[in-house]
Scaffold this motif. Sequence first.
Motif, short mmCIF file in Angstrom:
data_model
loop_
_atom_site.label_atom_id
_atom_site.label_comp_id
_atom_site.label_asym_id
_atom_site.label_seq_id
_atom_site.Cartn_x
_atom_site.Cartn_y
_atom_site.Cartn_z
N LYS A 7 0.83 -1.21 0.00
CA LYS A 7 0.00 0.00 0.00
C LYS A 7 0.86 1.26 0.00
O LYS A 7 0.63 2.19 -0.77
CB LYS A 7 -0.92 0.01 1.22
CG LYS A 7 -2.00 -1.02 1.21
CD LYS A 7 -2.78 -0.98 2.52
CE LYS A 7 -3.81 -2.07 2.63
NZ LYS A 7 -4.55 -2.03 3.90
N LEU A 40 -9.75 5.19 -6.32
CA LEU A 40 -9.94 3.82 -6.78
C LEU A 40 -9.08 2.84 -5.99
O LEU A 40 -9.56 1.80 -5.53
CB LEU A 40 -9.63 3.70 -8.27
CG LEU A 40 -9.61 2.29 -8.86
CD1 LEU A 40 -10.98 1.63 -8.74
CD2 LEU A 40 -9.15 2.32 -10.30
N LEU A 41 -7.81 3.20 -5.80
CA LEU A 41 -6.92 2.34 -5.02
C LEU A 41 -7.44 2.16 -3.59
O LEU A 41 -7.47 1.05 -3.06
CB LEU A 41 -5.50 2.91 -4.99
CG LEU A 41 -4.73 2.86 -6.31
CD1 LEU A 41 -3.45 3.66 -6.19
CD2 LEU A 41 -4.46 1.44 -6.71
N ILE A 44 -10.54 -0.08 -3.49
CA ILE A 44 -10.17 -1.51 -3.58
C ILE A 44 -9.65 -1.99 -2.23
O ILE A 44 -10.03 -3.06 -1.75
CB ILE A 44 -9.13 -1.73 -4.69
CG1 ILE A 44 -9.77 -1.50 -6.06
CG2 ILE A 44 -8.52 -3.13 -4.60
CD1 ILE A 44 -8.79 -1.40 -7.20
N LEU A 45 -8.78 -1.19 -1.59
CA LEU A 45 -8.22 -1.61 -0.31
C LEU A 45 -9.28 -1.66 0.79
O LEU A 45 -9.27 -2.58 1.62
CB LEU A 45 -7.07 -0.67 0.09
CG LEU A 45 -5.86 -0.71 -0.85
CD1 LEU A 45 -4.86 0.37 -0.47
CD2 LEU A 45 -5.21 -2.08 -0.85
N TYR A 47 -12.41 -2.29 0.30
CA TYR A 47 -13.19 -3.48 -0.04
C TYR A 47 -12.50 -4.74 0.48
O TYR A 47 -13.12 -5.59 1.12
CB TYR A 47 -13.37 -3.56 -1.56
CG TYR A 47 -14.21 -4.72 -2.02
CD1 TYR A 47 -15.60 -4.61 -2.08
CD2 TYR A 47 -13.63 -5.94 -2.38
CE1 TYR A 47 -16.38 -5.67 -2.51
CE2 TYR A 47 -14.40 -7.00 -2.80
CZ TYR A 47 -15.78 -6.86 -2.86
OH TYR A 47 -16.55 -7.92 -3.27
N LEU A 48 -11.21 -4.85 0.20
CA LEU A 48 -10.45 -6.02 0.64
C LEU A 48 -10.34 -6.10 2.16
O LEU A 48 -10.46 -7.18 2.75
CB LEU A 48 -9.06 -6.03 0.01
CG LEU A 48 -9.01 -6.19 -1.51
CD1 LEU A 48 -7.59 -6.00 -2.03
CD2 LEU A 48 -9.58 -7.53 -1.95
N GLY A 52 -15.58 -6.80 1.50
CA GLY A 52 -16.65 -6.36 0.61
C GLY A 52 -17.94 -5.98 1.31
O GLY A 52 -18.99 -5.97 0.68
#
Length: 114
Positions: A7, A40-41, A44-45, A47-48, A52
Amino acid sequence: MLQLIIKISISLLIIVFCSWLSRKLPTLAGLISVMPLTGLLVLILVYLDNNGDRETMIAFTKASCWGILPSVLFFLAALLCFKAGWKLWPSVAVGSVVWIIGACVHQYFMNLHK
């Protein structure tokens, strides 16, 4: 620990790239630095990191949409300071104060509608 290093590495690469690009194409570097790439990055992080979870994703994206406004205020304040002939640090300080006020208002309204 490896996930944290990844990250940080991705974030640093984007920052260093924009800094390098600003020497040649400052308008493009400015666009890239505020484009949804970072969002966006992080999306995604998030979400992970949260498997989710739908409610977390809704809260994050809603706050991100409204969070754009304090950022715009920061850049507008800094722009006005630069146009007035101010140096970097006073311009950043004024922009930061404006951003903090905007962020507090943002958090107030985000927490008001929970």
